[in-house]
Design an enzyme around this catalytic site. Structure first.
Site, PDB file in Angstrom:
ATOM      1  N   LYS A 133     -67.731   3.412 -44.605  1.00  0.00           N
ATOM      2  CA  LYS A 133     -66.620   2.575 -44.154  1.00  0.00           C
ATOM      3  C   LYS A 133     -66.714   2.295 -42.654  1.00  0.00           C
ATOM      4  O   LYS A 133     -66.491   1.175 -42.200  1.00  0.00           O
ATOM      5  CB  LYS A 133     -65.279   3.236 -44.478  1.00  0.00           C
ATOM      6  CG  LYS A 133     -65.054   3.565 -45.934  1.00  0.00           C
ATOM      7  CD  LYS A 133     -63.650   4.054 -46.216  1.00  0.00           C
ATOM      8  CE  LYS A 133     -63.270   5.283 -45.403  1.00  0.00           C
ATOM      9  NZ  LYS A 133     -64.119   6.462 -45.709  1.00  0.00           N
TER      10      LYS A 133
ATOM     11  N   ARG B 258     -53.580   6.813 -48.458  1.00  0.00           N
ATOM     12  CA  ARG B 258     -54.333   7.915 -49.072  1.00  0.00           C
ATOM     13  C   ARG B 258     -53.698   8.391 -50.365  1.00  0.00           C
ATOM     14  O   ARG B 258     -54.299   9.191 -51.083  1.00  0.00           O
ATOM     15  CB  ARG B 258     -54.443   9.083 -48.096  1.00  0.00           C
ATOM     16  CG  ARG B 258     -55.256   8.740 -46.862  1.00  0.00           C
ATOM     17  CD  ARG B 258     -55.424   9.943 -45.967  1.00  0.00           C
ATOM     18  NE  ARG B 258     -56.133   9.573 -44.737  1.00  0.00           N
ATOM     19  CZ  ARG B 258     -57.114  10.262 -44.200  1.00  0.00           C
ATOM     20  NH1 ARG B 258     -57.525  11.367 -44.785  1.00  0.00           N
ATOM     21  NH2 ARG B 258     -57.686   9.882 -43.087  1.00  0.00           N
TER      22      ARG B 258
ATOM     23  N   ARG C 273     -74.639  12.540 -39.073  1.00  0.00           N
ATOM     24  CA  ARG C 273     -73.901  11.412 -38.484  1.00  0.00           C
ATOM     25  C   ARG C 273     -73.557  11.669 -37.012  1.00  0.00           C
ATOM     26  O   ARG C 273     -73.113  12.744 -36.638  1.00  0.00           O
ATOM     27  CB  ARG C 273     -72.616  11.182 -39.285  1.00  0.00           C
ATOM     28  CG  ARG C 273     -71.824   9.970 -38.848  1.00  0.00           C
ATOM     29  CD  ARG C 273     -70.788   9.590 -39.887  1.00  0.00           C
ATOM     30  NE  ARG C 273     -69.793  10.640 -40.111  1.00  0.00           N
ATOM     31  CZ  ARG C 273     -68.811  10.533 -40.992  1.00  0.00           C
ATOM     32  NH1 ARG C 273     -68.722   9.442 -41.763  1.00  0.00           N
ATOM     33  NH2 ARG C 273     -67.933  11.507 -41.141  1.00  0.00           N
TER      34      ARG C 273
ATOM     35  N   ARG D 168     -68.622  14.800 -35.073  1.00  0.00           N
ATOM     36  CA  ARG D 168     -67.284  15.297 -35.367  1.00  0.00           C
ATOM     37  C   ARG D 168     -67.346  16.750 -35.796  1.00  0.00           C
ATOM     38  O   ARG D 168     -68.288  17.184 -36.455  1.00  0.00           O
ATOM     39  CB  ARG D 168     -66.649  14.468 -36.494  1.00  0.00           C
ATOM     40  CG  ARG D 168     -66.348  13.029 -36.105  1.00  0.00           C
ATOM     41  CD  ARG D 168     -65.889  12.259 -37.324  1.00  0.00           C
ATOM     42  NE  ARG D 168     -65.518  10.891 -37.004  1.00  0.00           N
ATOM     43  CZ  ARG D 168     -65.424   9.920 -37.904  1.00  0.00           C
ATOM     44  NH1 ARG D 168     -65.697  10.177 -39.176  1.00  0.00           N
ATOM     45  NH2 ARG D 168     -65.069   8.703 -37.550  1.00  0.00           N
TER      46      ARG D 168
ATOM     47  N   ARG E 247     -62.813  18.147 -48.065  1.00  0.00           N
ATOM     48  CA  ARG E 247     -62.346  16.758 -47.929  1.00  0.00           C
ATOM     49  C   ARG E 247     -62.598  15.954 -49.206  1.00  0.00           C
ATOM     50  O   ARG E 247     -61.783  15.106 -49.589  1.00  0.00           O
ATOM     51  CB  ARG E 247     -63.032  16.090 -46.736  1.00  0.00           C
ATOM     52  CG  ARG E 247     -62.626  16.692 -45.392  1.00  0.00           C
ATOM     53  CD  ARG E 247     -63.394  16.056 -44.256  1.00  0.00           C
ATOM     54  NE  ARG E 247     -62.985  14.666 -44.049  1.00  0.00           N
ATOM     55  CZ  ARG E 247     -63.647  13.818 -43.259  1.00  0.00           C
ATOM     56  NH1 ARG E 247     -64.749  14.229 -42.629  1.00  0.00           N
ATOM     57  NH2 ARG E 247     -63.220  12.589 -43.107  1.00  0.00           N
TER      58      ARG E 247
END
Length: 290
Positions: free
Chosen positions: A43, A118, A157, A190, A201
Site C-alpha cells: 500500500k 479497520r 523494508r 520501523r 499484526r
C-alpha cells in the site's frame, strides 16, 4: 494580505509548476479510494503513485491525529485528552478529523484513505459522514497477498520518514544502502517491522479488517489486486481499475444525454447535453463493480 505577501516570496518557477499541476488536475474525475491490505502488502508503495497521478490527497489517520493534536484543533484537543488517559481515540473523533481534512483544497479531487477503516463499524461511520457530503467511496483496492510472502518483505523494508518513500533491501533497494535516492537523507526501519510483531499484526488484520473487505464487496466497489507481484505490475493493475472508473462514467453520460435528447430530462441545474463527465460522475455517486 499575509497570504499575498507570502506568495511574493515564492520563486516564479514554483508558482508556474503549481499552476500547471492544478490545470492538469482540473480535468481529472473525482475519486474516493480506500487501500486495504495486511502490513507489507505494498500500500505504501502504490499510494504516492496514485496520489500524484490522480491529484488526490493521502489521508493517513495516524499522521492526521498527530497533526490535529499539534495544531490544537477542537477535535485534536479531544483526541489529546483521550490519549493522555490511555484510552483509544473514538471512531467518531477519527471520522471527524477526516471530515475536516476533506475541506482542504488538496482534497478537492478526492482522497486515498490508508489505514482506515479497520473495522466494519468504522466503515459504516465513514460512509455515514461521506453520505452527508453527498459522496461515496468509489473503489476499495484490496492488496491480496499470502501471509507467507510477507515476512521477507517486512523485515527488509526501509522508509524515508518525511516523504513516505519506501525501499526494500532485496526487491527495491536504494542506490546507496540506507540513503534516500531523492533527498540523500538516511532511511529508517520501523520498530514493528519484525517477524514477531508481523505475526500479531496479521492476526489482528484477519480478525478485524478482512470483514471490511466483505462489507465493501457487498457494495460492489472492491478491486482485488495481486499484491504478490512486483510493484510495477501492481501499479499497472491499479491503473486498469481506475481507468475503468472513468470509462463507466463516460458511458453513463452517453446514456443520460440520449435520454435528455428524447425526454428533455434535466439533471440538477444543467441539461445533460452540456454537462461534463466530471460533473456527472460526481453527482451520480456512481458505484463501480469490480
Amino acid at each position: 494580505m499575509a497570504a499575498a505577501a507570502d506568495l511574493e516570496d515564492v520563486p516564479s518557477v514554483d508558482l508556474m509548476s503549481e499552476l500547471l499541476r492544478r490545470m492538469k488536475c482540473a480535468t481529472k474525475p473525482d475519486k474516493r479510494l480506500i487501500l486495504i491490505g495486511p502490513p507489507g502488502s505494498g500500500k505504501g508503495t502504490q499510494s504516492p503513485i496514485i496520489k500524484d497521478e490522480y491529484c488526490l490527497c493521502h489521508l493517513a489517520t495516524g499522521d492526521m491525529l498527530r497533526a490535529a493534536v499539534a495544531a490544537k484543533t477542537p477535535l485534536g484537543i479531544k483526541a489529546k485528552e483521550a490519549m493522555e488517559k490511555g484510552a483509544l481515540v473514538s471512531d467518531d473523533l477519527v471520522v471527524g478529523i477526516i471530515d475536516d481534512a476533506l475541506k482542504k483544497p488538496s482534497c478537492q479531487k478526492g482522497f486515498i484513505l490508508d489505514g482506515f477503516p479497520r473495522t466494519v463499524v468504522q466503515a459504516q461511520k465513514l460512509d455515514e459522514m461521506l453520505d452527508k457530503r453527498g459522496v461515496k467511496v468509489d473503489k476499495v483496492l484490496n492488496f491480496a497477498i499470502d501471509d507467507a510472502i510477507l515476512e521477507e518483505r517486512i523485515t527488509g523494508r526501509w522508509i524515508h520518514p518525511s516523504s513516505g518513500r519506501t525501499y526494500h533491501s532485496k526487491f527495491a533497494p536504494p542506490k546507496v544502502p540506507g540513503v534516500d535516492d531523492v533527498s540523500g537523507e538516511p532511511l529508517v526501519q520501523r520498530k514493528d517491522d519484525t517477524a514477531v510483531v508481523l505475526k500479531s499484526r496479521l492476526e489482528a488484520f484477519h480478525k478485524q479488517t478482512e470483514p471490511v473487505i466483505d462489507y465493501y464487496s457487498k457494495k460492489g466497489v472492491v478491486a482485488n489486486l495481486p499484491a504478490e507481484k512486483p510493484p510495477p505490475e501492481v501499479t499497472t493493475e491499479v491503473k486498469k481499475f481506475l481507468v475503468t472508473f472513468i470509462r463507466i462514467c463516460q458511458q453513463k453520460v452517453s446514456i443520460l444525454r440520449e435520454s435528455t435528447s428524447r425526454h428533455r430530462f434535466r439533471f440538477g441545474y444543467t441539461e445533460l447535453q452540456t454537462v461534463s463527465v466530471h460533473f456527472v460522475c460526481k453527482r451520480l455517486n456512481t458505484v463501480f463493480a469490480s
